[in-house]
Design a protein around this motif. Structure first.
Motif, PDB file in Angstrom:
ATOM      1  N   UNK A   7      13.879   3.883  65.079  1.00 10.63           N
ATOM      2  CA  UNK A   7      13.794   4.828  63.961  1.00 10.63           C
ATOM      3  C   UNK A   7      12.695   4.355  63.022  1.00 10.63           C
ATOM      4  N   UNK A   8      11.904   5.295  62.505  1.00 12.41           N
ATOM      5  CA  UNK A   8      10.869   4.892  61.564  1.00 12.41           C
ATOM      6  C   UNK A   8      11.483   4.152  60.383  1.00 12.41           C
ATOM      7  N   UNK A   9      10.810   3.102  59.936  1.00 14.32           N
ATOM      8  CA  UNK A   9      11.332   2.330  58.807  1.00 14.32           C
ATOM      9  C   UNK A   9      10.376   2.488  57.633  1.00 14.32           C
ATOM     10  N   UNK A  10      10.808   3.285  56.665  1.00 11.63           N
ATOM     11  CA  UNK A  10       9.952   3.550  55.509  1.00 11.63           C
ATOM     12  C   UNK A  10      10.725   3.317  54.223  1.00 11.63           C
ATOM     13  N   UNK A  11      10.170   2.475  53.344  1.00 17.34           N
ATOM     14  CA  UNK A  11      10.772   2.254  52.029  1.00 17.34           C
ATOM     15  C   UNK A  11       9.798   2.786  50.988  1.00 17.34           C
ATOM     16  N   UNK A  12      10.293   3.653  50.099  1.00 18.12           N
ATOM     17  CA  UNK A  12       9.427   4.215  49.055  1.00 18.12           C
ATOM     18  C   UNK A  12       9.790   3.594  47.717  1.00 18.12           C
ATOM     19  N   UNK A  13       8.797   3.033  47.043  1.00 18.04           N
ATOM     20  CA  UNK A  13       9.029   2.446  45.723  1.00 18.04           C
ATOM     21  C   UNK A  13       8.187   3.228  44.716  1.00 18.04           C
TER      22      UNK A  13
END
Ligand code: SAM
Length: 319
Positions: A7-13
């Motif tokens: 699964x794509x791993x994206x963290x938005x800050x």
């Protein structure tokens, strides 16, 4: 056998500057003599799209030449920079350039930092989908007065990637102040630098015959009207792009055609006929001068790739 599911791993800050900050800078900048605004405010959603259009213009040689350098030397650049680092891209925009490097870098994580929220999110989402095994962090922030990465970003040696010759938007002293704190042991810096060349070529890149750069510049007025209750009348402002040989920089301005008062951010500002609002500087360097600047910031040059005409350089430095 099936491919392993990833699964794509994206963290938005999200540290997008508040609209009050924009208003403060506009009030200060329009009260200053000469009037000025930071180019970082160009990049609202439309501004980022207009910049993407600029990149497709024949006159805008920096993108064309830098992309060609990545296509031709991307593997060599990555070999020079080494593998396994946390890749931190400053002003990642549409995220096109990093695509040439990522396949060679075996990065531990990719951190895209940009002030333009929509452009950042859209590019980071595509990247995370394309490389589902790579942790991707999208940090919406203004690094003009220093890059401060959130604690969530993994530790370890970093490779800073700063393409697009955007370092030219800072004065040499500001560039040193931005790059110095990044120069910690074990870190690398891959940076695009636009080199001094024929004045007509440089001016055409910032004043193209289709008027896309003019639209990009005047979109700042549209943005101030929309976000800060401004009443700028666009036809009364002319786009100007000139090389200032004394400073070694292209300057972009918006020039008032008439004497007029404009209301924005709760104040009234007077523009004389012919008075200019300075919206961007873009410093052009000689290779040795930029290398010396980087050395003052704690970076030693280890790699250099340029096009055949010597118009644009991609440089690799180690702290
Ligand atoms: C000239 S564009 C370059 C985009 C891309 N790196 C390229 O090479 O095509 C500059 C990018 O930096 C971002 N940017 C400009 N000033 C910034 C700042 N102070 N903090 C964070 N991002 C900034 C803009 O939103 C834009 O995406």
């Amino acid at each position: 056998m099936n491919e392993p599911l990833a699964l794509p791993r994206l963290v938005f800050i999200d540290r997008e500057p508040a609209s009050a900050t924009f208003a403060d800078e506009v009030r200060d900048g329009l009260a200053a003599m000469p009037k000025r605004l930071s180019p970082k405010w160009f990049y609202d959603t439309l501004g980022s799209r207009l910049f993407d259009a600029i990149c497709a213009l024949p006159a805008y040689y920096p993108t064309r030449l830098e992309m060609a350098l990545f296509a031709r030397h991307g593997e060599a650049m990555a070999a020079c920079a080494g593998t396994g680092r946390v890749l931190v891209e400053l002003g990642s925009g549409a995220g096109e350039k990093v695509r040439h490097l990522l396949p060679h870098l075996e990065a531990a994580a990719y951190v895209a930092v940009d002030i333009s929220r929509d452009a950042l999110l859209s590019a980071a989402r595509s990247q995370a989908e394309e490389t589902p095994l790579l942790p991707v962090f999208a940090v919406c922030d203004d690094f003009a007065s220093g890059l401060e990465l959130p604690a969530a970003i993994p530790d370890g040696p970093r490779l800073y990637f700063y393409p697009g010759s955007s370092i030219g938007n800072f004065t040499p002293d500001e560039a040193i102040a931005l790059l110095s704190p990044l120069a910690t042991p074990g870190c690398g810096l891959l940076i695009g630098v636009d080199l001094i060349k024929d004045v007509a070529v440089m001016e055409m890149a910032y004043d193209d015959p289709l008027g896309v750069t003019a639209a990009f510049n005047r979109n700042l007025l549209v943005r101030m009207n929309r976000e800060l209750g401004g009443n700028f009348d666009l036809p009364r402002f002319r786009h100007l792009a000139r090389f200032d040989a004394g400073h070694g920089r292209i300057e972009m301005h918006l020039e008032s055609g008439v004497a007029q008062d404009v209301k924005v951010a709760g104040r009234v500002f007077h523009f004389g006929a012919g008075e200019r609002l300075h919206t961007e500087s873009s410093y052009k360097y000689r290779l040795d001068d930029f290398t010396a600047l980087a050395l003052k910031a704690g970076w030693r040059r280890r790699g250099c790739w340029t096009d055949a005409d010597g118009w644009f350089a991609e440089l690799y430095f180690e702290a």
